[in-house]
Design an enzyme around this catalytic site. Structure first.
Site, PDB file in Angstrom:
ATOM      1  N   GLU B 363      44.448  36.512  44.663  1.00 45.78           N
ATOM      2  CA  GLU B 363      43.259  35.513  45.250  1.00 45.78           C
ATOM      3  C   GLU B 363      43.014  36.581  45.490  1.00 45.78           C
ATOM      4  O   GLU B 363      42.453  35.607  47.045  1.00 45.78           O
ATOM      5  CB  GLU B 363      43.957  34.630  45.165  1.00 45.78           C
ATOM      6  CG  GLU B 363      44.760  33.822  44.308  1.00 45.78           C
ATOM      7  CD  GLU B 363      44.596  32.373  44.105  1.00 45.78           C
ATOM      8  OE1 GLU B 363      44.149  31.792  45.087  1.00 45.78           O
ATOM      9  OE2 GLU B 363      45.780  31.649  43.657  1.00 45.78           O
TER      10      GLU B 363
HETATM   11  C1  LIG Z   1      50.903  38.986  39.281  1.00 48.48           C
HETATM   12  C2  LIG Z   1      49.550  39.278  39.412  1.00 48.48           C
HETATM   13  C3  LIG Z   1      48.663  37.674  39.562  1.00 48.48           C
HETATM   14  C4  LIG Z   1      47.723  37.698  39.002  1.00 48.48           C
HETATM   15  N1  LIG Z   1      46.950  35.916  38.614  1.00 48.48           N
HETATM   16  C5  LIG Z   1      45.780  36.081  38.494  1.00 48.48           C
HETATM   17  C6  LIG Z   1      44.748  34.596  37.916  1.00 48.48           C
HETATM   18  O1  LIG Z   1      45.158  34.213  37.790  1.00 48.48           O
HETATM   19  N2  LIG Z   1      43.535  35.223  38.306  1.00 48.48           N
HETATM   20  C7  LIG Z   1      42.717  35.895  37.770  1.00 48.48           C
HETATM   21  O2  LIG Z   1      41.742  36.067  37.878  1.00 48.48           O
HETATM   22  N3  LIG Z   1      43.521  37.002  38.283  1.00 48.48           N
HETATM   23  C8  LIG Z   1      44.669  37.139  38.836  1.00 48.48           C
HETATM   24  N4  LIG Z   1      45.129  38.264  39.253  1.00 48.48           N
HETATM   25  C9  LIG Z   1      43.957  38.990  39.625  1.00 48.48           C
HETATM   26  C10 LIG Z   1      44.782  39.662  41.100  1.00 48.48           C
HETATM   27  O3  LIG Z   1      43.712  38.641  41.795  1.00 48.48           O
HETATM   28  C11 LIG Z   1      43.564  40.911  41.232  1.00 48.48           C
HETATM   29  O4  LIG Z   1      44.602  41.948  40.917  1.00 48.48           O
HETATM   30  C12 LIG Z   1      43.280  41.334  42.367  1.00 48.48           C
HETATM   31  O5  LIG Z   1      41.684  40.871  43.720  1.00 48.48           O
HETATM   32  C13 LIG Z   1      43.205  42.612  42.765  1.00 48.48           C
HETATM   33  O6  LIG Z   1      41.841  43.032  41.999  1.00 48.48           O
HETATM   34  P1  LIG Z   1      42.762  45.180  41.265  1.00 48.48           P
HETATM   35  O7  LIG Z   1      44.380  44.742  40.942  1.00 48.48           O
HETATM   36  O8  LIG Z   1      41.758  45.232  39.814  1.00 48.48           O
HETATM   37  O9  LIG Z   1      42.742  45.910  42.424  1.00 48.48           O
HETATM   38  P2  LIG Z   1      41.222  46.577  43.159  1.00 48.48           P
HETATM   39  O10 LIG Z   1      39.847  45.538  43.560  1.00 48.48           O
HETATM   40  O11 LIG Z   1      41.135  47.904  42.255  1.00 48.48           O
HETATM   41  O12 LIG Z   1      41.820  47.474  44.906  1.00 48.48           O
HETATM   42  C14 LIG Z   1      42.581  48.533  44.709  1.00 48.48           C
HETATM   43  C15 LIG Z   1      42.843  48.494  46.124  1.00 48.48           C
HETATM   44  O13 LIG Z   1      41.066  48.847  46.583  1.00 48.48           O
HETATM   45  C16 LIG Z   1      41.441  47.903  47.485  1.00 48.48           C
HETATM   46  N5  LIG Z   1      39.764  48.009  47.584  1.00 48.48           N
HETATM   47  C17 LIG Z   1      39.048  47.661  46.443  1.00 48.48           C
HETATM   48  N6  LIG Z   1      37.800  46.937  47.123  1.00 48.48           N
HETATM   49  C18 LIG Z   1      37.500  47.041  48.397  1.00 48.48           C
HETATM   50  C19 LIG Z   1      36.412  46.927  49.879  1.00 48.48           C
HETATM   51  N7  LIG Z   1      35.416  46.881  49.167  1.00 48.48           N
HETATM   52  N8  LIG Z   1      36.755  47.576  50.689  1.00 48.48           N
HETATM   53  C20 LIG Z   1      38.514  47.603  50.682  1.00 48.48           C
HETATM   54  N9  LIG Z   1      39.166  47.768  49.975  1.00 48.48           N
HETATM   55  C21 LIG Z   1      38.811  47.061  48.631  1.00 48.48           C
HETATM   56  C22 LIG Z   1      42.052  46.419  47.091  1.00 48.48           C
HETATM   57  O14 LIG Z   1      41.623  45.960  48.949  1.00 48.48           O
HETATM   58  C23 LIG Z   1      43.595  47.188  47.008  1.00 48.48           C
HETATM   59  O15 LIG Z   1      43.989  48.166  47.822  1.00 48.48           O
HETATM   60  C24 LIG Z   1      46.518  38.537  39.134  1.00 48.48           C
HETATM   61  C25 LIG Z   1      47.228  39.585  39.486  1.00 48.48           C
HETATM   62  C26 LIG Z   1      48.465  39.801  39.189  1.00 48.48           C
HETATM   63  C27 LIG Z   1      48.545  41.196  39.675  1.00 48.48           C
END
Ligand SMILES: Cc1cc2nc3c(=O)[nH]c(=O)nc-3n(C[C@H](O)[C@H](O)[C@H](O)COP(=O)(O)OP(=O)(O)OC[C@H]3O[C@@H](n4cnc5c(N)ncnc54)[C@H](O)[C@@H]3O)c2cc1C
Lengths: 257, 379
Positions: B363
């Site tokens: 989230e």
């Molecule tokens: C167990 C689990 C349950 C989940 N449940 C749901 C769900 O029910 N529904 C749903 O839709 N999603 C869900 N998610 C997805 C979750 O919300 C995303 O994993 C999360 O938003 C991060 O996206 P990403 O994994 O692609 O990371 P990325 O966006 O690739 O981020 C990688 C890193 O880069 C950093 N980063 C990215 N952009 C920036 C920026 N502009 N400035 C600084 N830092 C940045 C991030 O903070 C992170 O440290 C779930 C994830 C997990 C692991």
């Protein structure tokens, strides 16, 4: 069917009991709960009402203002009304409490009166029986099963080494033993409804009693805490040898076998 | 200013704590170990009305406020974070957008069974290439007659496979970027909607996390949730509220770990006395308790603002940021207080430390929370 439940607020089962400088039990900061045996009684009252398809469950307690929490919990579980008699800052024994309860109840309509068979704090198991005596109605203690029909209650109660089935005409007092039922958790809707349900608060005067009439007959002279439990003993060595040593200690030191 | 909970807020805490300790806590470790949730717990929570806390009674909700909701998620998470997120994702991410943006028919058809707990809900926003940049979703929805045809996949979806009702964010017009997105209500069992990979995770292992796959999945037009073009907006507003749930989850994890650590520090003896008599540990306990209290105030305040109908986007981001970092910090300290025993599965703090980490990620990561907070400060 009018169902009354007498309930008491007690210390939490996990509360750590300490004595204050006067050697009395310290009540400050202790979390309070509905006496677990009374919870069985409330649950049984609700089931009775549900099975009969009609009825009214009134919960009654003698206690201070904080006792409202326990009554409110019963209302959240589904009881219809609550009555709290706050006798003020006076010492009570089982006689006093039963006298107050019986007096309030005698002014109410009732078909059946339920309560826990004992409270987990003082554990005297007297109040419900005394209430029945004052009201001159039968009492059945420690019930684990209850059926009500045609103005009669058939209850199963625990006796030494077994159980007994008893039939009594109503109205009667029945006290709950563990095993009677599994109390429900208040539902969220129940919690919301509870605050709108009537909670009647009465003083001794409202009940029609004077302090002199409820003066305790029993006086606690002193309180003491149990000896702290000693650390267990671990017997080292080969299993056969350790078992022999354990048997010896049980026989010679603990003198239990 | 009042810092006192109302009578029903106190009562929901006591009730949910009783339930959590007697029914959920004994299962938390085994469910984590098995990576499987025991849904008989769901049925019990439904019966108690924990599946629709902040929705009006006319929709089978409990008609309680968001502070009550936060307290319930906190108390469940105190013993089992997987239970906390089950309720939080269901309530905040699926039932809430239907409540807030749905038509009356949609509410009757979907919100009622969700709130009563007959159905479980989930939200599908994240995609392999759209994580923090959630506006760039590629799953497409093309109107064909009276149906939208969905193609694409969603990953990391909480309650995936177990949920019956899914809110899905998809792109209806690629040329418009996030302004070309829409939200849809999709039922499990709709042809073309299947489940892909199940994730094996570090923590909240009893929570089911799945990939959702859409292959020519036809969704009736009346299942469009809110306006076409507003999908991303709906997602962001949903997450604003969802963050209160996750912040409450983090708070509960932290409190649970603290309670365990405090108890243990009083009974574990070294150098002939309880380890709680060492100032080094006393200071740790003091810091843990202080951070938890600060987190609690932020979480309840965000929930309170939502109840008052005031803006809460910044506050919910602050609550989620602070509470999740608090949970990670506190659980790490809790393991420290347990020493070697804390590192084993004999004690729950090991699980709690693994569970805490996700609250800094889903989230919106902590970085994204800071972006949201800063954007609010600078606007
Ligand atoms: C167990 C689990 C349950 C989940 N449940 C749901 C769900 O029910 N529904 C749903 O839709 N999603 C869900 N998610 C997805 C979750 O919300 C995303 O994993 C999360 O938003 C991060 O996206 P990403 O994994 O692609 O990371 P990325 O966006 O690739 O981020 C990688 C890193 O880069 C950093 N980063 C990215 N952009 C920036 C920026 N502009 N400035 C600084 N830092 C940045 C991030 O903070 C992170 O440290 C779930 C994830 C997990 C692991």
């Amino acid at each position: 069917m009018k169902i009354l439940v007498c309930l008491k607020q007690t210390f939490d089962t996990e509360a750590k009991i300490v004595l204050d400088e006067n050697g009395k039990i310290e009540r400050q900061g202790v979390s309070l709960i509905m006496n677990p045996y009374d919870e069985f009684a409330v649950e049984e009252a609700l089931r009775l009402k549900e099975n009969q398809g009609e009825g009214e469950v009134t919960v009654i307690s003698v206690g201070g203002q904080q006792t409202q929490d326990a009554l409110r919990q019963a209302l959240a579980m589904g009881a219809d009304k609550a009555v709290l008699v706050d006798p003020g800052d006076v010492e009570l024994d089982e006689y006093s409490t039963a006298t107050i309860l019986a007096k309030v109840i005698s002014g109410m309509e009732y078909d059946i009166i339920l309560g826990g068979f004992r409270a987990i704090d003082d554990g005297s198991a007297q109040v419900a029986g005394r209430v029945a005596e004052i009201l001159n109605i039968p009492v059945v203690n420690m019930i684990t099963k209850l059926e009500v029909a045609d103005g009669k209650a058939v209850a199963t109660r625990e006796i030494e080494g077994g159980s007994e089935v008893v039939e009594v005409p109503l109205p009667a007092v029945l006290t709950a033993q563990k095993g009677l039922n599994e109390p429900r958790y208040p539902s969220m809707k129940g919690i919301m409804k509870a605050k709108k349900k009537p909670m009647q608060k009465m003083t001794l005067a409202d009940v029609g009693l004077e302090e002199g009439q409820i003066a305790p007959k029993v006086k606690a002279i002193s309180f003491s805490l149990p000896e702290p439990r000693k650390a267990g003993k671990i017997i080292p060595g080969e299993p056969a040898e350790a078992a022999r040593e354990l048997a010896r200690l049980l026989r010679e030191e603990a003198k239990v076998v | 200013m009042e810092f006192k909970l109302s009578e029903e807020q106190e009562m929901i805490r006591k009730t949910v704590r009783d339930f959590a300790e007697s029914e959920v806590a004994p299962k938390a470790g085994p469910m984590d170990e098995a990576e499987e949730y025991d849904y008989t717990l769901w049925d019990k929570m439904a019966e108690m009305g924990l599946t629709g806390i902040p929705f009006p009674e006319e929709y089978e909700g409990a008609g309680m406020d968001n502070v009550c909701y936060a307290i319930a998620v906190e108390e469940l998470s105190r013993v089992c974070a997987s239970t906390g997120v089950l309720i939080s994702a269901h309530t905040s991410l699926c039932a809430w957008p239907i409540y807030a943006f749905g038509t009356e028919e949609q509410k009757q058809k979907y919100l009622v069974p969700l709130a009563s707990g007959k159905k479980i809900g989930a939200l599908g926003l994240t995609e392999p290439s759209a994580g923090s940049d959630a506006g760039s979703v590629k799953t497409s929805a093309v109107l064909d007659g009276d149906e939208y045809v969905l193609n694409g996949s969603k990953i990391f979806i909480t309650n995936g496979e177990k949920a019956d009702i899914y809110v899905i964010i998809a792109s209806t017009d690629k040329t418009k970027g996030h302004r070309g997105t829409a939200a849809f209500i999709v039922e499990k069992g709709t042809p073309g909607f299947t489940f892909g990979k199940k994730e094996h995770k570090m923590g909240i292992r009893a929570s089911s996390t799945y990939e959702l796959v859409f292959e020519n999945c036809r969704v009736p037009r009346e299942n469009l949730l809110g306006e076409d073009g507003k999908g991303f907006k709906i997602a962001l507003m949903t997450l604003d509220g969802g963050r209160i749930g996750i912040a409450a989850q983090a708070l509960g994890i932290a409190q649970g770990a603290f309670d365990e650590a405090l108890k243990y520090s009083k009974v574990r003896e070294q150098f002939g006395k309880p380890i709680s008599s060492f100032q080094g540990l006393q200071w740790m306990l003091a810091d843990m308790a202080t951070r938890i209290e600060a987190a609690r105030l932020l979480v309840y305040k965000a929930a309170y603002l939502k109840d008052q109908g005031e803006p809460y986007s910044k506050e919910s981001a602050m609550a989620k940021l602070f509470a999740s970092e608090c949970a990670m910090w506190v659980t790490t300290k809790a393991v420290q207080i347990f020493g070697g025993y804390g590192y084993t599965r004999e004690y729950p703090v090991e699980r709690m430390m693994r569970d805490a980490k996700i609250t800094e990620i889903y989230e919106g990561t902590s970085e994204v929370q800071r972006i949201v907070i800063a954007a609010n400060l600078l606007k």
